[in-house]
Design a protein around this motif. Structure first.
Motif, PDB file in Angstrom:
ATOM      1  N   GLY A  67       6.818-113.627 -87.325  1.00  0.00           N
ATOM      2  CA  GLY A  67       6.470-113.767 -85.830  1.00  0.00           C
ATOM      3  C   GLY A  67       5.054-113.018 -85.368  1.00  0.00           C
ATOM      4  N   GLU A  68       4.315-112.486 -86.523  1.00  0.00           N
ATOM      5  CA  GLU A  68       3.280-111.743 -85.876  1.00  0.00           C
ATOM      6  C   GLU A  68       1.861-112.488 -86.544  1.00  0.00           C
ATOM      7  OE1 GLU A  68       2.701-109.486 -83.753  1.00  0.00           O
ATOM      8  OE2 GLU A  68       4.788-108.550 -83.596  1.00  0.00           O
ATOM      9  N   PRO A  69       0.605-112.310 -86.087  1.00  0.00           N
ATOM     10  CA  PRO A  69       0.710-111.609 -84.881  1.00  0.00           C
ATOM     11  C   PRO A  69       0.786-112.642 -83.691  1.00  0.00           C
ATOM     12  CG  PRO A  69      -1.437-112.248 -85.708  1.00  0.00           C
ATOM     13  CD  PRO A  69      -0.356-112.623 -86.760  1.00  0.00           C
ATOM     14  N   ALA A  70       1.891-112.396 -82.952  1.00  0.00           N
ATOM     15  CA  ALA A  70       2.047-113.114 -81.605  1.00  0.00           C
ATOM     16  C   ALA A  70       1.315-112.593 -80.667  1.00  0.00           C
ATOM     17  CB  ALA A  70       3.824-112.964 -81.141  1.00  0.00           C
ATOM     18  N   LEU A  71      -0.011-113.225 -80.592  1.00  0.00           N
ATOM     19  CA  LEU A  71      -1.182-112.882 -79.597  1.00  0.00           C
ATOM     20  C   LEU A  71      -0.823-113.565 -78.301  1.00  0.00           C
ATOM     21  CD1 LEU A  71      -4.520-113.066 -81.971  1.00  0.00           C
ATOM     22  CD2 LEU A  71      -2.898-111.155 -81.691  1.00  0.00           C
ATOM     23  N   SER A  72      -1.193-112.636 -77.118  1.00  0.00           N
ATOM     24  CA  SER A  72      -1.041-113.112 -76.070  1.00  0.00           C
ATOM     25  C   SER A  72      -2.472-114.225 -75.680  1.00  0.00           C
ATOM     26  CB  SER A  72      -1.215-112.298 -74.949  1.00  0.00           C
ATOM     27  OG  SER A  72      -2.590-111.620 -74.926  1.00  0.00           O
ATOM     28  N   GLU A  73      -2.576-114.934 -74.697  1.00  0.00           N
ATOM     29  CA  GLU A  73      -3.752-115.759 -74.462  1.00  0.00           C
ATOM     30  C   GLU A  73      -5.068-114.799 -74.522  1.00  0.00           C
ATOM     31  OE1 GLU A  73      -5.571-118.962 -71.362  1.00  0.00           O
ATOM     32  OE2 GLU A  73      -3.403-119.089 -72.056  1.00  0.00           O
ATOM     33  N   LEU A  74      -4.768-113.741 -73.805  1.00  0.00           N
ATOM     34  CA  LEU A  74      -6.170-112.816 -73.688  1.00  0.00           C
ATOM     35  C   LEU A  74      -6.486-112.302 -74.950  1.00  0.00           C
ATOM     36  CD1 LEU A  74      -7.999-111.240 -71.841  1.00  0.00           C
ATOM     37  CD2 LEU A  74      -6.089-109.643 -71.278  1.00  0.00           C
ATOM     38  N   GLU A  75      -5.640-111.731 -75.811  1.00  0.00           N
ATOM     39  CA  GLU A  75      -5.862-111.169 -77.056  1.00  0.00           C
ATOM     40  C   GLU A  75      -6.530-112.067 -77.836  1.00  0.00           C
ATOM     41  OE1 GLU A  75      -2.259-107.896 -78.262  1.00  0.00           O
ATOM     42  OE2 GLU A  75      -1.752-109.919 -77.800  1.00  0.00           O
ATOM     43  N   GLN A  76      -5.778-113.325 -77.951  1.00  0.00           N
ATOM     44  CA  GLN A  76      -6.600-114.320 -78.807  1.00  0.00           C
ATOM     45  C   GLN A  76      -7.951-114.562 -78.189  1.00  0.00           C
ATOM     46  OE1 GLN A  76      -5.095-118.506 -79.087  1.00  0.00           O
ATOM     47  NE2 GLN A  76      -4.847-117.991 -81.145  1.00  0.00           N
ATOM     48  N   THR A  77      -7.971-114.688 -77.124  1.00  0.00           N
ATOM     49  CA  THR A  77      -9.505-114.733 -76.460  1.00  0.00           C
ATOM     50  C   THR A  77     -10.554-113.757 -76.762  1.00  0.00           C
ATOM     51  OG1 THR A  77      -8.783-116.145 -74.543  1.00  0.00           O
ATOM     52  CG2 THR A  77     -10.866-115.158 -74.438  1.00  0.00           C
ATOM     53  N   ARG A  78      -9.868-112.575 -76.712  1.00  0.00           N
ATOM     54  CA  ARG A  78     -10.749-111.287 -77.301  1.00  0.00           C
ATOM     55  C   ARG A  78     -10.973-111.168 -78.588  1.00  0.00           C
ATOM     56  NH1 ARG A  78      -7.568-106.748 -73.526  1.00  0.00           N
ATOM     57  NH2 ARG A  78      -8.674-107.204 -71.883  1.00  0.00           N
ATOM     58  N   TYR A  79     -10.079-111.704 -79.454  1.00  0.00           N
ATOM     59  CA  TYR A  79     -10.248-111.824 -80.766  1.00  0.00           C
ATOM     60  C   TYR A  79     -11.448-112.753 -81.452  1.00  0.00           C
ATOM     61  CZ  TYR A  79      -9.325-113.402 -85.519  1.00  0.00           C
ATOM     62  OH  TYR A  79      -9.544-113.607 -86.860  1.00  0.00           O
ATOM     63  N   PHE A  80     -11.341-113.889 -80.634  1.00  0.00           N
ATOM     64  CA  PHE A  80     -12.406-114.994 -80.937  1.00  0.00           C
ATOM     65  C   PHE A  80     -13.765-114.585 -80.488  1.00  0.00           C
ATOM     66  CE2 PHE A  80      -8.933-118.551 -80.877  1.00  0.00           C
ATOM     67  CZ  PHE A  80      -8.423-118.342 -82.153  1.00  0.00           C
ATOM     68  N   GLN A  81     -13.671-113.658 -79.264  1.00  0.00           N
ATOM     69  CA  GLN A  81     -15.001-113.436 -78.801  1.00  0.00           C
ATOM     70  C   GLN A  81     -15.564-112.034 -79.709  1.00  0.00           C
ATOM     71  OE1 GLN A  81     -16.704-114.740 -76.012  1.00  0.00           O
ATOM     72  NE2 GLN A  81     -18.298-113.664 -77.263  1.00  0.00           N
ATOM     73  N   ARG A  82     -14.679-111.216 -80.237  1.00  0.00           N
ATOM     74  CA  ARG A  82     -15.271-110.170 -81.163  1.00  0.00           C
ATOM     75  C   ARG A  82     -15.869-110.961 -82.503  1.00  0.00           C
ATOM     76  NH1 ARG A  82     -11.272-106.155 -82.994  1.00  0.00           N
ATOM     77  NH2 ARG A  82     -13.202-105.076 -84.120  1.00  0.00           N
ATOM     78  N   LEU A  83     -14.875-112.031 -83.044  1.00  0.00           N
ATOM     79  CA  LEU A  83     -15.453-112.752 -84.166  1.00  0.00           C
ATOM     80  C   LEU A  83     -16.950-113.287 -83.699  1.00  0.00           C
ATOM     81  CD1 LEU A  83     -12.588-114.658 -85.845  1.00  0.00           C
ATOM     82  CD2 LEU A  83     -13.722-112.714 -86.717  1.00  0.00           C
ATOM     83  N   ALA A  84     -17.189-113.971 -82.782  1.00  0.00           N
ATOM     84  CA  ALA A  84     -18.179-114.810 -82.215  1.00  0.00           C
ATOM     85  C   ALA A  84     -19.335-113.970 -82.218  1.00  0.00           C
ATOM     86  CB  ALA A  84     -18.005-115.474 -81.099  1.00  0.00           C
ATOM     87  N   ASP A  85     -19.138-112.810 -81.657  1.00  0.00           N
ATOM     88  CA  ASP A  85     -20.382-111.616 -81.461  1.00  0.00           C
ATOM     89  C   ASP A  85     -20.511-111.146 -82.737  1.00  0.00           C
ATOM     90  OD1 ASP A  85     -20.168-112.134 -78.715  1.00  0.00           O
ATOM     91  OD2 ASP A  85     -18.988-110.419 -78.223  1.00  0.00           O
ATOM     92  N   ALA A  86     -19.487-110.630 -83.724  1.00  0.00           N
ATOM     93  CA  ALA A  86     -20.151-110.207 -84.968  1.00  0.00           C
ATOM     94  C   ALA A  86     -20.469-110.666 -86.054  1.00  0.00           C
ATOM     95  CB  ALA A  86     -18.587-109.243 -85.316  1.00  0.00           C
ATOM     96  N   CYS A  87     -20.307-112.246 -85.955  1.00  0.00           N
ATOM     97  CA  CYS A  87     -20.663-112.922 -87.122  1.00  0.00           C
ATOM     98  C   CYS A  87     -21.867-113.662 -86.657  1.00  0.00           C
ATOM     99  CB  CYS A  87     -19.579-114.005 -87.556  1.00  0.00           C
ATOM    100  SG  CYS A  87     -18.059-113.255 -88.046  1.00  0.00           S
ATOM    101  N   GLY A  88     -22.775-113.465 -85.742  1.00  0.00           N
ATOM    102  CA  GLY A  88     -24.039-114.029 -85.582  1.00  0.00           C
ATOM    103  C   GLY A  88     -24.019-115.393 -85.613  1.00  0.00           C
ATOM    104  N   GLU A  89     -24.976-115.769 -86.328  1.00  0.00           N
ATOM    105  CA  GLU A  89     -25.065-117.319 -86.267  1.00  0.00           C
ATOM    106  C   GLU A  89     -23.824-118.151 -86.804  1.00  0.00           C
ATOM    107  OE1 GLU A  89     -27.740-119.001 -89.809  1.00  0.00           O
ATOM    108  OE2 GLU A  89     -28.538-117.106 -89.209  1.00  0.00           O
ATOM    109  N   CYS A  90     -23.262-117.234 -87.580  1.00  0.00           N
ATOM    110  CA  CYS A  90     -21.721-118.055 -88.326  1.00  0.00           C
ATOM    111  C   CYS A  90     -20.683-117.854 -87.169  1.00  0.00           C
ATOM    112  CB  CYS A  90     -21.650-117.217 -89.690  1.00  0.00           C
ATOM    113  SG  CYS A  90     -22.965-117.393 -90.523  1.00  0.00           S
ATOM    114  N   GLY A  91     -20.965-117.021 -86.201  1.00  0.00           N
ATOM    115  CA  GLY A  91     -19.601-116.813 -85.264  1.00  0.00           C
ATOM    116  C   GLY A  91     -18.966-118.346 -84.968  1.00  0.00           C
ATOM    117  N   GLU A  92     -19.446-119.217 -84.614  1.00  0.00           N
ATOM    118  CA  GLU A  92     -18.703-120.451 -84.117  1.00  0.00           C
ATOM    119  C   GLU A  92     -17.918-120.971 -85.144  1.00  0.00           C
ATOM    120  OE1 GLU A  92     -20.265-124.714 -82.765  1.00  0.00           O
ATOM    121  OE2 GLU A  92     -21.437-123.358 -82.160  1.00  0.00           O
TER     122      GLU A  92
END
Length: 194
Positions: A67-92
């Protein structure tokens, strides 16, 4: 956390899935891969996940409980944004990989542990330690009554999981833009003790 991330980054360096998400010619590839593993592992740990390690971090497994991680929509959006920001040109592509895993998780599986990462350092002896680590995970008492699910990142990894008693489940997860496939594998829950 640094030793876990280092092992994952080294182990997945030649992996076809990570080579798709983090192409070898990408600028700051190693730092981007390390950020991907750190952010994802931290997220899983924040939601009850666990990390298993072999001596000297020769092998690492990261998994989440049923059942984990049962992310809320906001948590998932934040996670994806963190990945995109931290991974530079590979973020997408890092985000596309994680979206594909979420979107194509086989429906209707009973309660299960999800092994997100299982890897060994490139040294020859480490591969055996990774197999031992996964076999130990499969015997954990807390798995009783729950299944175990993972996505193998190559045919060779898929075959290792199958040798350990898992079976194929669902369709291959094909990454976008002509990317490689992941192979979902599954072990059904143990029957209740008599």
């Amino acid at each position: 956390m640094a030793a876990v991330v280092d092992t994952l980054t080294r182990a997945f360096d030649p992996d076809p899935i990570l080579n798709w998400a983090f192409p070898p010619a990408a600028a700051n590839r190693e730092q981007s891969m390390a950020a991907f593993f750190r952010i994802t592992t931290e997220l899983l740990l924040e939601h009850g996940g666990q990390v298993g390690v072999a001596p000297e971090y020769a092998a690492v497994a990261v998994w989440s409980p049923p059942g984990e991680p049962a992310l809320s929509e906001l948590e998932q959006t934040r996670y994806f944004q963190r990945l995109a920001d931290a991974c530079g040109e590979c973020g997408e592509r890092a985000v596309a990989l994680m979206r594909a895993l979420d979107d194509q998780h086989p429906p209707g599986l009973p309660a299960h542990y999800h092994v997100m990462f299982a890897a060994a350092r490139p040294e020859p002896a480490a591969v055996g330690r990774a197999v031992l680590l996964i076999r130990a995970l499969l015997k954990l008492e807390e798995l009783r009554g729950c299944g175990l699910y993972a996505e193998a990142s190559s045919p060779q990894n898929r075959d290792l999981w199958l040798e350990m008693g898992l079976r194929r489940v669902g369709d291959e997860i094909v990454l976008p833009a002509g990317g490689p496939s992941l192979y979902p594998v599954w072990r059904a829950p143990d029957p209740p003790a008599a």
